[in-house]
Design a protein around this motif. Sequence first.
Motif, PDB file in Angstrom:
ATOM      1  N   ALA A  48     -34.697  17.972   8.014  1.00  0.00           N
ATOM      2  CA  ALA A  48     -33.747  16.592   7.752  1.00  0.00           C
ATOM      3  C   ALA A  48     -33.490  16.335   9.439  1.00  0.00           C
ATOM      4  N   ASP A  49     -33.345  15.095   9.384  1.00  0.00           N
ATOM      5  CA  ASP A  49     -32.921  14.200  10.629  1.00  0.00           C
ATOM      6  C   ASP A  49     -31.713  14.783  11.177  1.00  0.00           C
ATOM      7  N   PRO A  50     -31.671  15.022  12.301  1.00  0.00           N
ATOM      8  CA  PRO A  50     -30.461  15.785  13.181  1.00  0.00           C
ATOM      9  C   PRO A  50     -29.108  14.689  13.009  1.00  0.00           C
ATOM     10  N   ASP A  51     -29.494  13.411  13.327  1.00  0.00           N
ATOM     11  CA  ASP A  51     -28.673  12.212  13.224  1.00  0.00           C
ATOM     12  C   ASP A  51     -28.016  12.218  11.756  1.00  0.00           C
ATOM     13  N   ALA A  52     -28.561  12.380  10.495  1.00  0.00           N
ATOM     14  CA  ALA A  52     -28.077  12.229   9.477  1.00  0.00           C
ATOM     15  C   ALA A  52     -27.130  13.484   9.157  1.00  0.00           C
ATOM     16  N   ILE A  53     -27.545  14.596   9.524  1.00  0.00           N
ATOM     17  CA  ILE A  53     -27.076  15.673   9.603  1.00  0.00           C
ATOM     18  C   ILE A  53     -25.483  15.541  10.468  1.00  0.00           C
ATOM     19  N   ALA A  54     -25.801  14.884  11.293  1.00  0.00           N
ATOM     20  CA  ALA A  54     -24.403  14.812  12.251  1.00  0.00           C
ATOM     21  C   ALA A  54     -23.371  13.880  11.459  1.00  0.00           C
ATOM     22  N   GLU A  55     -23.934  12.832  10.920  1.00  0.00           N
ATOM     23  CA  GLU A  55     -23.222  11.976  10.098  1.00  0.00           C
ATOM     24  C   GLU A  55     -22.590  12.402   8.735  1.00  0.00           C
ATOM     25  N   ALA A  56     -23.301  13.415   8.260  1.00  0.00           N
ATOM     26  CA  ALA A  56     -22.682  14.149   6.872  1.00  0.00           C
ATOM     27  C   ALA A  56     -21.762  15.291   7.284  1.00  0.00           C
ATOM     28  N   SER A  57     -21.986  15.722   8.404  1.00  0.00           N
ATOM     29  CA  SER A  57     -20.983  16.757   8.756  1.00  0.00           C
ATOM     30  C   SER A  57     -20.081  16.557  10.215  1.00  0.00           C
ATOM     31  N   HIS A  58     -20.817  16.947  11.407  1.00  0.00           N
ATOM     32  CA  HIS A  58     -19.886  16.929  12.603  1.00  0.00           C
ATOM     33  C   HIS A  58     -21.146  16.785  13.666  1.00  0.00           C
ATOM     34  N   PRO A  59     -20.977  15.861  14.837  1.00  0.00           N
ATOM     35  CA  PRO A  59     -22.013  15.876  15.689  1.00  0.00           C
ATOM     36  C   PRO A  59     -22.382  17.117  16.181  1.00  0.00           C
ATOM     37  N   LEU A  60     -21.670  18.364  16.264  1.00  0.00           N
ATOM     38  CA  LEU A  60     -22.122  19.598  16.727  1.00  0.00           C
ATOM     39  C   LEU A  60     -22.938  20.350  15.884  1.00  0.00           C
ATOM     40  N   VAL A  61     -22.822  19.854  14.389  1.00  0.00           N
ATOM     41  CA  VAL A  61     -23.783  20.520  13.749  1.00  0.00           C
ATOM     42  C   VAL A  61     -25.066  19.896  13.811  1.00  0.00           C
ATOM     43  N   GLY A  62     -25.316  18.580  14.305  1.00  0.00           N
ATOM     44  CA  GLY A  62     -26.440  18.050  14.402  1.00  0.00           C
ATOM     45  C   GLY A  62     -27.079  18.476  15.613  1.00  0.00           C
ATOM     46  N   GLU A  63     -26.387  18.584  16.829  1.00  0.00           N
ATOM     47  CA  GLU A  63     -26.724  19.045  18.060  1.00  0.00           C
ATOM     48  C   GLU A  63     -27.428  20.709  17.850  1.00  0.00           C
ATOM     49  N   ALA A  64     -26.451  21.389  17.064  1.00  0.00           N
ATOM     50  CA  ALA A  64     -26.916  22.888  16.916  1.00  0.00           C
ATOM     51  C   ALA A  64     -28.338  22.947  16.287  1.00  0.00           C
ATOM     52  N   ILE A  65     -28.599  22.116  15.166  1.00  0.00           N
ATOM     53  CA  ILE A  65     -29.964  22.125  14.517  1.00  0.00           C
ATOM     54  C   ILE A  65     -31.125  21.526  15.488  1.00  0.00           C
ATOM     55  N   ARG A  66     -30.634  20.644  16.459  1.00  0.00           N
ATOM     56  CA  ARG A  66     -32.110  20.176  17.201  1.00  0.00           C
ATOM     57  C   ARG A  66     -31.990  21.409  18.145  1.00  0.00           C
ATOM     58  N   ARG A  67     -31.113  22.135  18.663  1.00  0.00           N
ATOM     59  CA  ARG A  67     -31.323  23.154  19.435  1.00  0.00           C
ATOM     60  C   ARG A  67     -32.089  24.306  19.116  1.00  0.00           C
ATOM     61  N   ILE A  68     -31.590  24.773  17.919  1.00  0.00           N
ATOM     62  CA  ILE A  68     -32.503  25.784  16.925  1.00  0.00           C
ATOM     63  C   ILE A  68     -34.002  25.399  16.835  1.00  0.00           C
ATOM     64  N   ARG A  69     -34.308  24.199  16.488  1.00  0.00           N
ATOM     65  CA  ARG A  69     -35.603  23.666  16.275  1.00  0.00           C
ATOM     66  C   ARG A  69     -36.354  23.766  17.798  1.00  0.00           C
ATOM     67  N   ALA A  70     -35.677  23.616  18.751  1.00  0.00           N
ATOM     68  CA  ALA A  70     -36.324  23.465  20.081  1.00  0.00           C
ATOM     69  C   ALA A  70     -36.298  24.664  20.806  1.00  0.00           C
ATOM     70  N   GLY A  71     -35.787  26.024  20.034  1.00  0.00           N
ATOM     71  CA  GLY A  71     -35.620  27.137  20.407  1.00  0.00           C
ATOM     72  C   GLY A  71     -34.664  27.508  21.740  1.00  0.00           C
ATOM     73  N   ARG A  72     -33.576  26.569  21.781  1.00  0.00           N
ATOM     74  CA  ARG A  72     -32.753  26.587  22.895  1.00  0.00           C
ATOM     75  C   ARG A  72     -31.585  27.371  22.370  1.00  0.00           C
ATOM     76  N   VAL A  73     -31.598  28.490  21.966  1.00  0.00           N
ATOM     77  CA  VAL A  73     -30.480  29.401  21.739  1.00  0.00           C
ATOM     78  C   VAL A  73     -30.524  30.709  22.585  1.00  0.00           C
ATOM     79  N   HIS A  74     -29.368  31.297  22.734  1.00  0.00           N
ATOM     80  CA  HIS A  74     -29.088  32.607  23.370  1.00  0.00           C
ATOM     81  C   HIS A  74     -29.196  33.649  22.176  1.00  0.00           C
ATOM     82  N   ILE A  75     -30.129  34.898  22.255  1.00  0.00           N
ATOM     83  CA  ILE A  75     -30.203  35.817  21.363  1.00  0.00           C
ATOM     84  C   ILE A  75     -29.953  37.014  21.961  1.00  0.00           C
ATOM     85  N   GLU A  76     -28.880  37.750  21.548  1.00  0.00           N
ATOM     86  CA  GLU A  76     -28.603  39.069  22.207  1.00  0.00           C
ATOM     87  C   GLU A  76     -28.833  39.957  21.136  1.00  0.00           C
TER      88      GLU A  76
END
Length: 105
Positions: A48-76
């Motif tokens: 799903a398009d992160p912008d559509a996710i942000a519109e349906a929920s919250h901008p932070l949720v759309g940004e979180a999806i972008r970061r996860i897809r790009a592998g930009r997360v901190h895993i402990e």
Amino acid sequence: RVPFRRIVPLPEIIAEAFDVGVASKKVKSAYAQLTAQCGNEFHILLDADPDAIAEASHPLVGEAIRRIRAGRVHIEPGYDGVFGTVRIFSDADRHQFVSTQRALF
């Protein structure tokens, strides 16, 4: 080697975005609304398009999806019976997207 994709469960993404627990009413409500508007969880996480996710929920949720897809997360990683943690946003990142200062007047 067989290709693979790492994903994080949608309720955990929403909880991280709202800075609340996974079992909270806010997460359950946002999950239900997001899946109703954008499709099933796997479609949201993978296609799903992160912008559509942000519109349906919250901008932070759309940004979180972008970061996860790009592998930009901190895993402990976990150890000795202790579960590991996945952090998507640092405190500085969260303040970038959500202003915590209220208007004075």
